[in-house]
Design an enzyme around this catalytic site. Structure first.
Site, PDB file in Angstrom:
ATOM      1  N   CYS A   1      -4.691  11.725  -0.572  1.00  0.00           N
ATOM      2  CA  CYS A   1      -3.359  12.113   0.554  1.00  0.00           C
ATOM      3  C   CYS A   1      -2.827  13.636   0.686  1.00  0.00           C
ATOM      4  O   CYS A   1      -2.326  14.430  -0.268  1.00  0.00           O
ATOM      5  CB  CYS A   1      -1.752  11.047  -0.178  1.00  0.00           C
ATOM      6  SG  CYS A   1      -0.369  11.134   0.648  1.00  0.00           S
TER       7      CYS A   1
ATOM      8  N   ASP B   1      -5.225   7.329  -2.176  1.00  0.00           N
ATOM      9  CA  ASP B   1      -5.365   6.466  -1.223  1.00  0.00           C
ATOM     10  C   ASP B   1      -5.812   5.279  -1.055  1.00  0.00           C
ATOM     11  O   ASP B   1      -6.913   5.945  -1.644  1.00  0.00           O
ATOM     12  CB  ASP B   1      -4.621   6.714  -0.487  1.00  0.00           C
ATOM     13  CG  ASP B   1      -2.823   7.264  -0.166  1.00  0.00           C
ATOM     14  OD1 ASP B   1      -2.529   8.325   1.486  1.00  0.00           O
ATOM     15  OD2 ASP B   1      -2.185   6.781  -0.753  1.00  0.00           O
TER      16      ASP B   1
END
Ligand SMILES: [Ca+2]
Ligand SMILES: [Ca+2]
Ligand SMILES: [Ca+2]
Ligand SMILES: [Ca+2]
Ligand SMILES: [Ca+2]
Ligand SMILES: [Ca+2]
Ligand SMILES: [Ca+2]
Ligand SMILES: [Ca+2]
Ligand SMILES: [Ca+2]
Ligand SMILES: [Ca+2]
Ligand SMILES: [Ca+2]
Ligand SMILES: [Ca+2]
Ligand SMILES: [Ca+2]
Ligand SMILES: [Ca+2]
Ligand SMILES: [Ca+2]
Ligand SMILES: [Ca+2]
Lengths: 139, 139, 139, 139, 139, 139, 139, 139, 139, 139
Positions: free
Chosen positions: J54, J61
């Site tokens: 991220c 993520d």
């Protein structure tokens, strides 16, 4: 009075006291103003607890009713819809009649732009029925 | 007479004519001889179309009843069980009462070796109840 | 007054008017007499709409609470349980506290023979928590 | 300071301290530049943890909101969307209003090419509602 | 002869020509030597295509039969089991009889260490039955 | 006579007594008047308990038949449909023939506006077949 | 500063800037006091986003880690657990080592009464591995 | 050489060139040292892509093999297990033999504390088989 | 000879004796006359037990093949299709080739009005492929 | 050298030795000639093991990427696609960028007739994102 006191002291409803209508004719569908009338938006009522009586055997039938519509000026009020559907409980009706009738009753009370009523009934004798009826306003 | 003739010519049941009992007391459970009494084998009745009335609101409740038992000398006859469960339709009863009562009524009529009655009811106010009651013979 | 009139004419609740308690301490759990106290039967409340606030971030957490118990003399009244669970809405609590506290509050009010409270919470940062706490009476 | 020290020594938020907005008007949706403005691509936010208050009962309602849109010059920033949806927590709103309002608020802030907002709400009284509203730019 | 020639030139079975036994008594279950007799290992036959006739109505019933057993000296040969189960097709039998009979017929032919026969039948009148019977050798 | 007396005293059907037709030609499909002939609405029969014999092996085949149609003046009566489908039980037919034949038989008896018959058959030799046939009236 | 300003003006992390530890040894698991130490209650962490590197190929492996434990005096703090699991990202480890190591690291830091760590890894070459390791305190 | 060059310039395997063993006897299972020999932990291999030949028809059978074991001093190396299972591809074997043999071959090579091998095979003639065999060391 | 005698006395196939073709070229697809050539109806073959060899590694690949077509004058005979698909067992082919080739071979043998072949293959290295190819007659 | 020798004697990769690229720019997608260029057929890569970092938090993520395309002269080689997707592992990217970038990179390397890239990412803060981008050649 709190719920507790009510349960302990209140006369409960007698064993056969019901709080629903005897027949759909008695249970008026109610409407309110559609606040978003400038837009076409879809409303779906999912009603999985539907029951009526079979006209041939007089015994209960069960099903799931799904009503999807695009309102015009009026929206159906959901508590009145609940009472209206309860009113089929002791009412003899074929599945085809249930679905078409619900469609017509809702069209009559709120004149929607579009509506579909879909009924899925529990099997009898190894066969189950689904009925789907739609209506669209002439534009 | 064939079904066709009957539908076209026979007077259908009137709009509120029912073919079930008003109350469970009226619907006798019936039994037959257990042909395999020498063996402990499990019988399960799955009854997903159960409905009664709520004693507080008088409005319908719905649930799924599952009855599992090991018969002794007598087995429950399933058509009478169907009529017995229909008889709760207009009868006000809490979920705890429904499940315990069905247990007691079946024990009374066929004195099984073991029995469990399991009721799973539809949510109200965001909460749903399950009730499970069992009974075992003292051996 | 019918529902329709109420909707059209009644002042609706103002935009922030709530009908639930600020804190669990304020929402008394209520009980009623267990009619089947001679039998050990299991009652399960399924409560999938639980929410409280995270004590670290002050932001909402969501979860599903499942309460299974065997009552002794008293059963928990479900409407009061609904109000009690609503009362966590603006209350900061860790998941471990939520589950253990619900267990202790129910034990305190109805002294059950056995009880398990199971909470399954939605993920944060890729990890989700489940908590399960039980209590059994010393027999 | 590490998380550990904070937990042991920090005054935790008091029992009713919240970190979200009182009302959607207070929670501004924020945007950033669409880096792929030359292409029509679909963005979906899945928001299964939505809750607001019922305007009739003042009690919580729960649902799942799904927002699918094709951005024009601006995209919605997701942390601000999270705070905006939290802001319905103590706000009384009908389901139809929730869905149409979210649609209008997002259109107002980022003027997308197309957008659909879909809300699926938990049942009350045996009936659940889904609402779906869409908007498309006049091209 | 290749399958193609057979289809084009061969007289197909006449419209009511069947290749299965009229009754379970006629369809002998066959066995072979258990090559792993020194070990207790479980064999399960999953038979989802079971059908017989109802003794009350004379109309077809359908179900799924699951047979799990630990063989002793002999294993059941699966093609003969297939033919044996086909032989219930025009045979009137209650569900309790079907399951207990299959158990007894397999025990008779291969004397297993343990066996469970589980039948799950399709609903009639809104109720479905499951029957489970077991047998274990006295050791 | 009550069901109980019947079970205990009545001579049950002999072990091979059936109550269905030998062949589809013998089982006439019956119709009744479509009360909603002014509207196009869809009726679906879900028939998961279908069985016939394979013309090559003479052994049973099983499948699920789904019939969806829009009636014109006449609707198919479901009990006669049940008897009609039972009549394939000892009848040898390829899957392609079953589906196309059911389509043609229903068209012949009630001349619907549209109809689709869909058969999904259980695997043999690792391969399963689905057949879908449709018919639409020339308008 | 609001999030918006930050996004528009702040230098975003450079394309390879990470915020997690290089290795599990660097990511200390943290604990806090178990407030319910008088009770045995189960805590489960569901961690579906686990990834490490294969020691043979140096390529990523993925899996789901589930940790269930009964705490004694200390509970594992979940944010530190998240950072600890992230620290396997560029760490080469066999599945057996991952699961046993997580077990040992948690036991070392909080000395639980019982703990099970369960890893379910994605398939490679058509085969997938699950590993389950447990530990229980000597009482 | 990069993969690209290999694909473009390399002679691909000829149309029937295989890279697996002709028979399980040829495919040696390999082991490595159990680094956690002080603990009983469970390893499961999920192998959904299993195929062998039917000894009666010579045609392929398919199934899913699940191997769960607790290692003693040695663990099974998974790439050798993959090659070993491939070696059943052109090997005729009954399902009972496949499962018991895999059990015996793994016991022979790594002498585990416990092991279960579970095979679930695809249906033939409407019936499918599952076989489950276990072994436990005498302690 | 009955199956029993055959099993006990017959020389079973030797351990590597197969009853399928070495290559798809050897396994001729066969056809029969389409009895419903006046109608466009869809036939689907579901073939979940497909396997071939990877041209790069020489190791097995597995997948599910679904063939949907509308026949013209000829239908594909399913036993020959089964033998044809078996013939890929020791044949090296990329997934794209498998699907396109099956399409072309079926078009060549029965010249259908329309056909789609859909292959879904098991993952390798964390990625799985699906291939879908269609053909339609020029009308 | 056999795998066994390698495991026992070979120096395993050190604890942080990786075999993937640092960044997508370094991992060239590779192509091969489309053998079925005369036909439009769909290829789908299902890639459920996708991870990147991220850009705001620097933390991992996770998501599932699905790529469906119709090739023109060139097809994407799947091993290079696997290496390309691995290269996002330590690369900071918003979900919108991941999906649009993969689309653009594949278009650049093989100029397909049509392509859709669909990313479904795991939730953060109770909200999850799906992104879908498409491209079609001007014909
Ligand atoms: Ca009916
Ligand atoms: Ca349905
Ligand atoms: Ca109630
Ligand atoms: Ca339940
Ligand atoms: Ca869970
Ligand atoms: Ca509401
Ligand atoms: Ca829904
Ligand atoms: Ca069942
Ligand atoms: Ca199908
Ligand atoms: Ca590995
Ligand atoms: Ca698993
Ligand atoms: Ca076999
Ligand atoms: Ca199975
Ligand atoms: Ca491949
Ligand atoms: Ca797929
Ligand atoms: Ca999704």
């Amino acid at each position: 009075m709190s719920e507790k006191e009510r349960l302990n002291t209140l006369t409960l409803l007698s064993k056969n006291e019901k709080n629903y209508f005897d027949s759909p004719e008695d249970a008026a569908l109610e409407v309110f103003d559609n606040l978003y009338v400038g837009r076409d938006y879809k409303i779906t009522f999912n009603c999985p607890e539907f029951t009526a009586l079979c006209p041939v055997t007089g015994q209960p039938d069960f099903g799931k009713i799904t009503i999807t519509y695009i309102a015009d000026e009026k929206c159906v009020e959901s508590k009145s819809l609940k009472m209206y559907l309860f009113a089929f409980r002791n009412h003899n009706s074929f599945h085809e009649e249930v679905v078409n009738r619900i469609l017509e009753d809702i069209v009559a009370v709120c004149d929607p732009r579009e509506i579909t009523v879909y009924g899925e009934f529990m099997p009898r004798g190894g066969i189950s029925l689904d009925i789907e009826a739609s209506h669209k306003k002439n534009s």
